[in-house]
Design a protein around this motif. Structure first.
Motif, PDB file in Angstrom:
ATOM      1  N   MET A 165      47.572  37.445  37.832  1.00 29.10           N
ATOM      2  CA  MET A 165      48.977  37.829  37.781  1.00 29.10           C
ATOM      3  C   MET A 165      49.600  37.020  36.651  1.00 29.10           C
ATOM      4  O   MET A 165      49.478  35.795  36.615  1.00 29.10           O
ATOM      5  CB  MET A 165      49.676  37.505  39.098  1.00 29.10           C
ATOM      6  N   ILE A 166      50.251  37.722  35.722  1.00 28.58           N
ATOM      7  CA  ILE A 166      50.725  37.050  34.531  1.00 28.58           C
ATOM      8  C   ILE A 166      52.205  37.346  34.319  1.00 28.58           C
ATOM      9  O   ILE A 166      52.656  38.479  34.472  1.00 28.58           O
ATOM     10  CB  ILE A 166      49.853  37.459  33.307  1.00 28.58           C
ATOM     11  N   VAL A 167      52.935  36.303  33.997  1.00 30.47           N
ATOM     12  CA  VAL A 167      54.360  36.436  33.753  1.00 30.47           C
ATOM     13  C   VAL A 167      54.562  36.271  32.257  1.00 30.47           C
ATOM     14  O   VAL A 167      54.023  35.328  31.669  1.00 30.47           O
ATOM     15  CB  VAL A 167      55.091  35.340  34.567  1.00 30.47           C
ATOM     16  N   GLU A 168      55.241  37.196  31.601  1.00 28.93           N
ATOM     17  CA  GLU A 168      55.332  37.136  30.137  1.00 28.93           C
ATOM     18  C   GLU A 168      56.627  37.723  29.606  1.00 28.93           C
ATOM     19  O   GLU A 168      57.217  38.616  30.187  1.00 28.93           O
ATOM     20  CB  GLU A 168      54.175  37.925  29.507  1.00 28.93           C
ATOM     21  N   GLY A 184      43.229  30.106  47.665  1.00 31.49           N
ATOM     22  CA  GLY A 184      42.684  30.824  46.520  1.00 31.49           C
ATOM     23  C   GLY A 184      43.710  31.184  45.469  1.00 31.49           C
ATOM     24  O   GLY A 184      43.467  32.039  44.618  1.00 31.49           O
ATOM     25  N   LEU A 185      44.878  30.531  45.540  1.00 34.72           N
ATOM     26  CA  LEU A 185      45.919  30.768  44.542  1.00 34.72           C
ATOM     27  C   LEU A 185      45.953  29.579  43.595  1.00 34.72           C
ATOM     28  O   LEU A 185      46.130  28.446  44.018  1.00 34.72           O
ATOM     29  CB  LEU A 185      47.274  30.858  45.226  1.00 34.72           C
ATOM     30  N   PRO A 220      39.607  29.960  42.007  1.00 39.06           N
ATOM     31  CA  PRO A 220      40.655  30.758  42.651  1.00 39.06           C
ATOM     32  C   PRO A 220      40.256  32.218  42.821  1.00 39.06           C
ATOM     33  O   PRO A 220      39.420  32.747  42.084  1.00 39.06           O
ATOM     34  CB  PRO A 220      41.810  30.659  41.655  1.00 39.06           C
ATOM     35  N   LYS A 221      40.872  32.865  43.805  1.00 43.51           N
ATOM     36  CA  LYS A 221      40.735  34.310  43.947  1.00 43.51           C
ATOM     37  C   LYS A 221      41.763  34.987  43.066  1.00 43.51           C
ATOM     38  O   LYS A 221      41.538  36.078  42.571  1.00 43.51           O
ATOM     39  CB  LYS A 221      40.977  34.716  45.404  1.00 43.51           C
ATOM     40  N   LEU A 222      42.924  34.334  42.932  1.00 42.59           N
ATOM     41  CA  LEU A 222      44.000  34.901  42.118  1.00 42.59           C
ATOM     42  C   LEU A 222      44.528  33.825  41.181  1.00 42.59           C
ATOM     43  O   LEU A 222      44.893  32.734  41.619  1.00 42.59           O
ATOM     44  CB  LEU A 222      45.129  35.402  43.030  1.00 42.59           C
ATOM     45  N   LEU A 223      44.526  34.157  39.895  1.00 42.37           N
ATOM     46  CA  LEU A 223      45.010  33.221  38.899  1.00 42.37           C
ATOM     47  C   LEU A 223      46.429  33.621  38.500  1.00 42.37           C
ATOM     48  O   LEU A 223      46.677  34.764  38.115  1.00 42.37           O
ATOM     49  CB  LEU A 223      44.090  33.265  37.679  1.00 42.37           C
ATOM     50  N   LEU A 224      47.356  32.671  38.600  1.00 43.42           N
ATOM     51  CA  LEU A 224      48.742  32.950  38.225  1.00 43.42           C
ATOM     52  C   LEU A 224      49.016  32.300  36.876  1.00 43.42           C
ATOM     53  O   LEU A 224      48.846  31.094  36.721  1.00 43.42           O
ATOM     54  CB  LEU A 224      49.703  32.349  39.271  1.00 43.42           C
ATOM     55  N   PHE A 251      45.852  35.966  24.326  1.00 47.33           N
ATOM     56  CA  PHE A 251      45.673  37.225  25.059  1.00 47.33           C
ATOM     57  C   PHE A 251      44.203  37.662  25.077  1.00 47.33           C
ATOM     58  O   PHE A 251      43.751  38.253  26.052  1.00 47.33           O
ATOM     59  CB  PHE A 251      46.596  38.306  24.501  1.00 47.33           C
ATOM     60  N   ASP A 252      43.474  37.288  24.045  1.00 44.57           N
ATOM     61  CA  ASP A 252      42.030  37.531  24.082  1.00 44.57           C
ATOM     62  C   ASP A 252      41.390  36.750  25.228  1.00 44.57           C
ATOM     63  O   ASP A 252      40.496  37.250  25.915  1.00 44.57           O
ATOM     64  CB  ASP A 252      41.387  37.116  22.749  1.00 44.57           C
ATOM     65  N   LEU A 253      41.891  35.509  25.399  1.00 42.40           N
ATOM     66  CA  LEU A 253      41.372  34.676  26.491  1.00 42.40           C
ATOM     67  C   LEU A 253      41.629  35.331  27.836  1.00 42.40           C
ATOM     68  O   LEU A 253      40.757  35.362  28.715  1.00 42.40           O
ATOM     69  CB  LEU A 253      42.089  33.319  26.501  1.00 42.40           C
ATOM     70  N   VAL A 254      42.852  35.856  27.992  1.00 35.55           N
ATOM     71  CA  VAL A 254      43.207  36.485  29.259  1.00 35.55           C
ATOM     72  C   VAL A 254      42.261  37.666  29.524  1.00 35.55           C
ATOM     73  O   VAL A 254      41.773  37.855  30.641  1.00 35.55           O
ATOM     74  CB  VAL A 254      44.679  36.950  29.244  1.00 35.55           C
ATOM     75  N   ARG A 255      42.001  38.411  28.457  1.00 37.53           N
ATOM     76  CA  ARG A 255      41.080  39.547  28.610  1.00 37.53           C
ATOM     77  C   ARG A 255      39.701  39.052  29.056  1.00 37.53           C
ATOM     78  O   ARG A 255      39.084  39.625  29.952  1.00 37.53           O
ATOM     79  CB  ARG A 255      41.001  40.305  27.281  1.00 37.53           C
ATOM     80  N   LYS A 256      39.270  37.948  28.450  1.00 42.17           N
ATOM     81  CA  LYS A 256      37.961  37.369  28.762  1.00 42.17           C
ATOM     82  C   LYS A 256      37.897  36.958  30.243  1.00 42.17           C
ATOM     83  O   LYS A 256      36.887  37.197  30.919  1.00 42.17           O
ATOM     84  CB  LYS A 256      37.775  36.127  27.884  1.00 42.17           C
ATOM     85  N   ILE A 257      38.988  36.384  30.704  1.00 37.49           N
ATOM     86  CA  ILE A 257      39.019  35.936  32.100  1.00 37.49           C
ATOM     87  C   ILE A 257      38.948  37.131  33.048  1.00 37.49           C
ATOM     88  O   ILE A 257      38.263  37.097  34.071  1.00 37.49           O
ATOM     89  CB  ILE A 257      40.287  35.100  32.351  1.00 37.49           C
ATOM     90  N   ARG A 258      39.630  38.211  32.666  1.00 36.47           N
ATOM     91  CA  ARG A 258      39.562  39.444  33.463  1.00 36.47           C
ATOM     92  C   ARG A 258      38.128  39.932  33.553  1.00 36.47           C
ATOM     93  O   ARG A 258      37.647  40.336  34.609  1.00 36.47           O
ATOM     94  CB  ARG A 258      40.399  40.534  32.807  1.00 36.47           C
TER      95      ARG A 258
END
Lengths: 321, 234, 288
Positions: free
Chosen positions: B188-191, B77-78, B153-157, B174-181
């Motif tokens: 988990m996001i590295v930035e 699920g990763l 996935p259970k967890l999106l990296l 970042f809007d997309l990331v919010r949408k996915i949430r």
């Protein structure tokens, strides 16, 4: 070369007078001539320029001499330089565009493979002149009591040829030594590890590669010419074509292409293998030795990519440290 | 859901991570922030087993990843969106998405998830027969996220989703990331883009020279003097 | 003049038929290069073993031709896998040139081992097929069926690569090797599969060639260099480029051989290859 080598050369020079038979002299000549050719190949190979085209250079040298002798009566003393020049010209013709356009690695190997096949096919296709795949024998002057001719470079006594081969071999080692001490070596090493970086610090990549290729082709063509003269017979399969090219590569890898005497060790090793099998087993040997060559080439590359002498040198260095 | 305890990793003799411990709980969005070369990408590569950890342990839902081969990580699920997107440039968008559904478990759900991704990113549906390499950076990022979602996935990296994109596009990423949430994925996001990413995550870790320097809620980190000075600037 | 043109046309048609088989061989080699990034210099030697397999099963042991063909395809596919596991895998991370040379060693080994085992005799399968006569042109059915089979096989492979998960993964791996595990793909398994497919194509090539040529241990040297050059000319790993290059090469050999002599056909083809390497080193379809 270093003066320390003179005694070694002198010791080699008396060899034909102390060995038991002319058969051993024959083996020694073979070893020296092939060592010379392998050394010529390694001048390129050690810097990562792996050529399958040396069969072509060897073939050009060998055939030029025999054909010019048979059809124009030209002495090998004149035709050998012509054959060498021809091979160098072909090397430039192929090498310059290759290096200019950055053809390297796989692609360079395959282009040179095509070159080998072109030369071999041309020899076969010109069968009316070259004898085709049956090969050709230089017209012999050794008859009616004549046992030697300097002008024809033909000698009934193998020992004469031994000294010619010894001189060629020592010359090859000397060329290697000179390149080792020259700026060209550093330039080639820089190119071998990173071509663009080398170019950015002012190395003329095309010219350096071309120079080493020309030297290598010249030595190989000379070796081919001498080999043809010694055997008094040339054949497209034994002096040109992919088979010879692979034989060169195998022997050099077995001996070690990164050390000066590696190619020589390779020649000794392969000849001992071939002759050992021939004496030990007999008639089917032609295929058996190649079977073992092929197998050993695979094993060497996987387990001992620096070759016999390379491995020994590594071990010595480690033992000293 | 994902737990790292005292993980060290590196490349050959070069060690990039030292004793990293962190946690991502189900339903959360967690960021790992830090400067270039801090070891953020190495961290994600270690989680996906693209490199071996030299010490410590990584667990996914209690299961140690120690003996799981790299290509089986996705079955747990990763799913990772790698740095620089890494689409297959000469495959079409739809073929890229099909690669995302390569695992045996994902294949039967391919059609259903394809619709889901197309619903999330309508642009991808328009471009489905286009070669992925010919799209703009923002579109490629959508496709890369879509590809990672295809395995369910259970967890999106996410590895630096905003890297190399124009400022206008960064906002939309970042809007997309919010949408996915909002779709309910754990992320988990590295930035490096600290200010922006702290707006979309719940918690964050600060990674510097291979070590965790700070941890806390997004608001706490945003307020901390260290972050303010070094990363948010002004 | 009239007769002359008809024979030229026949040469051109034969060139097209030969091009089909050459394209099939090039396809197998290209597939392996594209996926594994290794050139099997010994590709044509695997094919040679396939030809012996057909010869012995059919001619000596009396198996039906189709069964012998099937066995040859399976055998060479297996040899492909064996080659990968025993020879390629240990050098996968060493210098590219070692990978090239190691298969050169396999070439020498297989050719010599075949000489030891089967002798240097030329062996003929003894299956004679009639010729198709159209006016004064006659084309042997063995060539026509070979070219058609090659075409069918290439189409099947195209559909496989285009439509299946495995096929897509095979195309993807050459574009980005490192991230394949993230997709749940094990590269080593794809390599095995590709080696099997590449081997199977060589096996199929063996079946098509054994109908037209005698088998002998050195037959690989006739087709091997030709196959690499077709691949390089088309751009290594570029399957469409290889396909086109195969037909160009076959035409040069057929028409060159028609006007002069067969060897000159080869000389022309190889010479053309060298010139093209300078004109378009990235292959005929490659982008600058």
């Amino acid at each position: 070369m270093d003066r320390r080598w003179l005694p070694a050369l002198a010791a080699l020079a008396v060899l034909p007078w102390v060995v038991p038979s002319s058969y051993v002299v024959h083996l020694l000549v073979q070893v020296l001539l092939w060592s010379f050719i392998y050394t010529g190949w390694s001048l390129m190979g050690r810097f990562g320029l792996v050529s399958f085209g040396h069969g072509a250079f060897m073939g050009i040298g060998a055939y030029a001499v025999v054909l010019l002798w048979n059809f124009h009566g030209l002495s090998p003393w004149l035709s050998i330089p012509i054959g060498v020049a021809l091979a160098v010209a072909v090397a430039v013709l192929i090498g310059y565009p290759c290096f200019r356009f950055g053809i390297a690695g796989h692609y360079f190997a395959l282009v040179t493979l095509a070159l080998t096949e072109v030369v071999r096919s041309v020899i076969v296709a010109l069968r009316d002149t070259t004898g085709g795949s049956l090969g050709i024998t230089p017209n012999s002057v050794l008859k009616d009591g004549v046992t030697w001719s300097v002008q024809a470079l033909q000698f009934a006594d193998k020992r004469v040829f031994f000294y010619i081969a010894l001189a060629a071999w020592a010359f090859g080692i000397w060329v290697w030594h000179r390149i080792d001490k020259s700026m060209m070596r550093y330039a080639m090493e820089a190119i071998g590890s990173d071509e663009q970086a080398a170019a950015s610090v002012g190395v003329n990549v095309t010219r350096t590669k071309l120079a080493i290729t020309m030297i290598s082709a010249a030595l190989t063509a000379l070796g081919g010419a001498l080999f043809g003269q010694y055997q008094q017979y040339v054949n497209p399969e034994t002096v040109a074509g992919i088979g010879v090219s692979l034989q060169i590569v195998f022997a050099v890898i077995a001996g070690g292409m990164f050390v000066r005497f590696g190619p020589t060790v390779g020649a000794v090793f392969t000849l001992l293998l071939t002759e050992g099998l021939r004496v030990g087993i007999g008639n089917k040997v032609n295929a058996l030795d190649s079977t073992i060559y092929g197998l050993m080439l695979v094993l060497f590359i996987i387990y001992m990519p620096t070759g016999i002498l390379g491995k020994l040198a590594e071990k010595l260095r480690r033992a000293r440290a | 859901m994902l737990e790292l305890s005292r993980v060290s990793a590196g490349y050959g003799s070069f060690q990039a991570l030292f004793d990293v411990s962190l946690e991502v709980r189900a339903g959360e969005a967690v960021a790992v922030i830090g400067p270039n070369g801090a070891g953020k990408t190495t961290l994600l590569r270690a989680i996906s087993k693209l490199i071996e950890v030299s010490a410590g342990e990584i667990r996914m839902e209690g299961r140690s990843l120690g003996d799981v081969p790299a290509h089986r990580i996705i079955d747990l699920g990763l799913s990772q969106v790698p740095e620089h997107r890494r689409l297959f440039p000469r495959l079409t968008v739809e073929e890229n998405l099909r690669m995302g559904a390569y695992t045996a478990a994902a294949r039967p759900k391919f059609a259903q998830r394809l619709e889901m991704v197309y619903a999330l990113f309508p642009r991808m549906k328009e471009r489905r027969h286009q070669m992925a390499g010919t799209m703009s950076g923002g579109e490629q990022q959508m496709c890369a996220i879509g590809r990672a979602l295809m395995s369910g996935p259970k967890l999106l990296l996410l590895d630096e989703p905003s890297a190399g994109l124009a400022p206008v596009i960064v906002q939309s990423i970042f809007d997309l990331v919010r949408k996915i949430r909002e779709e309910g994925y754990t992320v988990m996001i590295v930035e490096q883009n600290v200010r922006q990413v702290l707006k979309v995550v719940d918690r964050a870790y600060l990674l510097e020279v291979g070590r965790i320097k700070l941890a806390g809620s997004a608001a706490e980190l945003l307020a901390s003097a260290e972050i303010q000075k070094a990363y948010v600037g002004l | 003049m009239q007769i002359f043109d008809i024979f030229l046309l026949e040469a051109v048609l034969n060139g097209i038929l030969f091009g089909g088989v050459l394209a099939l061989l090039a396809l197998g080699l290209n597939l392996i290069f594209g996926v594994i990034d290794v050139v099997w210099i010994c590709y044509a030697e695997l094919m040679m073993l396939g030809m012996y397999c057909v010869f012995f099963l059919h001619k000596v042991h009396g198996l039906p031709l189709v069964a012998a063909f099937g066995a040859a395809v399976v055998l060479v596919a297996f040899l492909g896998v064996l080659l990968h596991v025993l020879v390629i895998r240990p050098v996968l991370n060493s210098e590219p040139i070692n990978q090239l040379l190691v298969t050169g060693g396999v070439l020498t080994f297989l050719q010599a081992a075949a000489t030891l085992a089967f002798g240097i005799d030329f062996r003929n399968l003894g299956v004679s097929m009639p010729s198709l006569a159209v006016g004064e042109i006659s084309l042997p059915w063995s060539r026509i069926s070979a070219a058609l089979t090659a075409l069918v096989a290439m189409t099947a492979l195209y559909v496989f690569l285009k439509k299946t998960y495995l096929g897509t993964a095979i195309r993807a791996i050459s574009q980005d090797r490192a991230i394949m595990p993230l997709m749940g793909v094990s590269p080593s398994r794809i390599y095995l599969l590709t080696s099997a497919i590449g081997g199977a194509l060589a096996g199929l090539g063996a079946c098509l060639l054994v109908l037209q040529y005698d088998v002998h241990p050195a037959i690989g040297l006739t087709f091997g260099p030709l196959t690499f050059m077709v691949c390089v000319l088309g751009g290594l790993g570029n399957m469409l480029g290889g396909f086109i290059a195969a037909f160009i090469f076959a035409q040069l050999i057929a028409v060159g051989g028609f006007y002069f002599h067969l060897e000159w056909g080869y000389v022309m083809a190889f010479g053309f290859f060298i010139i093209m390497m300078f004109a378009r080193p990235q292959g005929i379809l490659g982008a600058k």
